[in-house]
Design a protein around this motif. Sequence first.
Motif: not given
Length: 189
Positions: A44-70
């Motif tokens: 992704l071209p932007d920083n979805v880690i800092f703040g993760d305001g829209d919850g991209v990473l938690p959403q990925l954990v739920k959608e994949s049912d697996a840990p996520v690394l970013a």
Amino acid sequence: MGYWGTLIAVRSNGRKLPALTDRNAELREHDGARRGDGWRVYSLPDNVIFGDGDGVLPQLVKESDAPVLAAYVADSDYGQLVGLSLVHGRWEPWLDAKTVFLFERDYLVMKGMAKADANRQAQQAITAFGLPPGEAAKRAIQWAREAGYLVPVGPVRQIVATNRPQASAPCGGCRGSVTSSRRRRSSRS
């Protein structure tokens, strides 16, 4: 100019995950980005880690049912690493904190801040994010176990504690920072 953006490793098993497709994430196609066990790397071209305001990473954990690394990578020089899992939660270390400090300090000096103040503010930025290397390594090992991997703690501790990871060294041969490598060589002479 190096890579700027966020790399996300997720076990998608070939499924399209809305958290990524909604953001037009690019599937990385090089050999290191594809594994036979369902893991894929996206960019992704932007920083979805800092703040993760829209919850991209938690959403990925739920959608994949697996840990996520970013990892947010800045000019291919340093990174903010985040692991997130259902059981062990979120953990965050810097990758090459010394370079982060130097970039931040130099930027502040360039903007007109006195060097002593820039040093202080850059150090505060470093300490505001992430775990100490030992704790980060422990959490990374927990993350790996939850993802189904057995990983020795030593190489992981070396990677999160080093100033500049050795990209060419296999994990079993991880080395410390460039300066500590120089010290080892010069002490043998």
